[in-house]
Design an enzyme around this catalytic site. Sequence first.
Site, PDB file in Angstrom:
ATOM      1  N   HIS A  86       1.665   3.991  -2.977  1.00 13.46           N
ATOM      2  CA  HIS A  86       0.767   5.184  -3.431  1.00 13.46           C
ATOM      3  C   HIS A  86       2.459   6.431  -3.129  1.00 13.46           C
ATOM      4  O   HIS A  86       2.253   7.058  -3.639  1.00 13.46           O
ATOM      5  CB  HIS A  86       0.424   5.960  -1.590  1.00 13.46           C
ATOM      6  CG  HIS A  86      -0.505   5.661  -1.049  1.00 13.46           C
ATOM      7  ND1 HIS A  86      -1.510   4.200  -1.248  1.00 13.46           N
ATOM      8  CD2 HIS A  86      -2.245   6.440  -1.699  1.00 13.46           C
ATOM      9  CE1 HIS A  86      -2.691   4.252  -1.591  1.00 13.46           C
ATOM     10  NE2 HIS A  86      -3.116   5.409  -2.127  1.00 13.46           N
ATOM     11  N   TYR A 133      -3.543  15.763   0.754  1.00 17.77           N
ATOM     12  CA  TYR A 133      -4.530  15.016   1.130  1.00 17.77           C
ATOM     13  C   TYR A 133      -3.627  13.771   1.855  1.00 17.77           C
ATOM     14  O   TYR A 133      -2.149  13.670   1.103  1.00 17.77           O
ATOM     15  CB  TYR A 133      -5.108  14.548  -0.317  1.00 17.77           C
ATOM     16  CG  TYR A 133      -5.561  13.347  -0.032  1.00 17.77           C
ATOM     17  CD1 TYR A 133      -5.820  12.000   0.973  1.00 17.77           C
ATOM     18  CD2 TYR A 133      -6.000  12.205  -1.282  1.00 17.77           C
ATOM     19  CE1 TYR A 133      -6.444  11.330   1.129  1.00 17.77           C
ATOM     20  CE2 TYR A 133      -6.836  11.371  -1.332  1.00 17.77           C
ATOM     21  CZ  TYR A 133      -7.023  10.750   0.138  1.00 17.77           C
ATOM     22  OH  TYR A 133      -8.288   9.565  -0.784  1.00 17.77           O
ATOM     23  N   TRP A 173      -7.429   3.492 -10.519  1.00 15.53           N
ATOM     24  CA  TRP A 173      -6.796   3.709  -9.534  1.00 15.53           C
ATOM     25  C   TRP A 173      -7.331   2.648  -8.348  1.00 15.53           C
ATOM     26  O   TRP A 173      -6.522   1.400  -7.660  1.00 15.53           O
ATOM     27  CB  TRP A 173      -7.062   5.122  -8.963  1.00 15.53           C
ATOM     28  CG  TRP A 173      -5.793   4.662  -7.413  1.00 15.53           C
ATOM     29  CD1 TRP A 173      -6.510   5.060  -6.368  1.00 15.53           C
ATOM     30  CD2 TRP A 173      -4.479   4.835  -7.027  1.00 15.53           C
ATOM     31  NE1 TRP A 173      -4.890   5.121  -5.664  1.00 15.53           N
ATOM     32  CE2 TRP A 173      -3.981   4.705  -6.179  1.00 15.53           C
ATOM     33  CE3 TRP A 173      -3.659   4.396  -8.414  1.00 15.53           C
ATOM     34  CZ2 TRP A 173      -2.639   4.885  -5.546  1.00 15.53           C
ATOM     35  CZ3 TRP A 173      -2.061   4.618  -7.055  1.00 15.53           C
ATOM     36  CH2 TRP A 173      -1.856   4.673  -5.927  1.00 15.53           C
ATOM     37  N   TRP A 174      -9.161   2.565  -8.225  1.00 16.72           N
ATOM     38  CA  TRP A 174      -9.318   1.721  -7.504  1.00 16.72           C
ATOM     39  C   TRP A 174      -9.401   0.133  -8.151  1.00 16.72           C
ATOM     40  O   TRP A 174      -9.237  -0.738  -7.035  1.00 16.72           O
ATOM     41  CB  TRP A 174     -10.762   2.156  -7.188  1.00 16.72           C
ATOM     42  CG  TRP A 174     -11.451   3.514  -6.861  1.00 16.72           C
ATOM     43  CD1 TRP A 174     -11.076   4.109  -6.007  1.00 16.72           C
ATOM     44  CD2 TRP A 174     -12.232   4.287  -7.480  1.00 16.72           C
ATOM     45  NE1 TRP A 174     -11.210   5.285  -5.557  1.00 16.72           N
ATOM     46  CE2 TRP A 174     -12.423   5.419  -6.286  1.00 16.72           C
ATOM     47  CE3 TRP A 174     -13.534   3.840  -8.029  1.00 16.72           C
ATOM     48  CZ2 TRP A 174     -12.955   5.959  -6.569  1.00 16.72           C
ATOM     49  CZ3 TRP A 174     -14.576   4.817  -7.771  1.00 16.72           C
ATOM     50  CH2 TRP A 174     -14.342   5.676  -7.208  1.00 16.72           C
ATOM     51  N   TYR A 178       1.206  -1.137   0.341  1.00 20.68           N
ATOM     52  CA  TYR A 178       0.162   0.302  -0.028  1.00 20.68           C
ATOM     53  C   TYR A 178       0.662   1.420   0.221  1.00 20.68           C
ATOM     54  O   TYR A 178       0.515   2.415  -1.092  1.00 20.68           O
ATOM     55  CB  TYR A 178      -0.747  -0.141   1.287  1.00 20.68           C
ATOM     56  CG  TYR A 178      -2.209   1.515   1.468  1.00 20.68           C
ATOM     57  CD1 TYR A 178      -3.310   1.137   0.974  1.00 20.68           C
ATOM     58  CD2 TYR A 178      -1.641   2.238   2.104  1.00 20.68           C
ATOM     59  CE1 TYR A 178      -3.576   1.940   0.567  1.00 20.68           C
ATOM     60  CE2 TYR A 178      -2.374   2.963   1.967  1.00 20.68           C
ATOM     61  CZ  TYR A 178      -3.913   3.345   1.658  1.00 20.68           C
ATOM     62  OH  TYR A 178      -4.804   4.593   1.363  1.00 20.68           O
TER      63      TYR A 178
END
Length: 104
Positions: free
Chosen positions: A22, A41, A76-77, A18
């Site tokens: 990112h 963000y 992306w999802w 993860y």
Amino acid sequence: MSIQAFKMQLKPGVIAEYRKRHDEIWPELSALLTDSGISDYSIFLDENTLSLFAVLKVAEVNSQADMPHHPVMKRWWDYMAPLMEVEPDNRPKEWPLPMIFHHA
């Protein structure tokens, strides 16, 4: 500008992947976030529960509501779906977190 926060949930054993994904965020996704009015963000991890806590700023004029329909967001999802709890369309499950205190 408003501040939004929400929680997401990682699956066990995927923290490193993860983080890597990112760290290597796609330039087109970064541009989509900025163009949609999203800034500052950040995502925080509770390693004990694998809960992710996201905090972001949203411009008064924004197109955040259109993002779920954008091909880059959908891609992306799909890319992230194996790592987290998701909805049937692979959108990450999100639990909104209401603000109860802010110190400026």
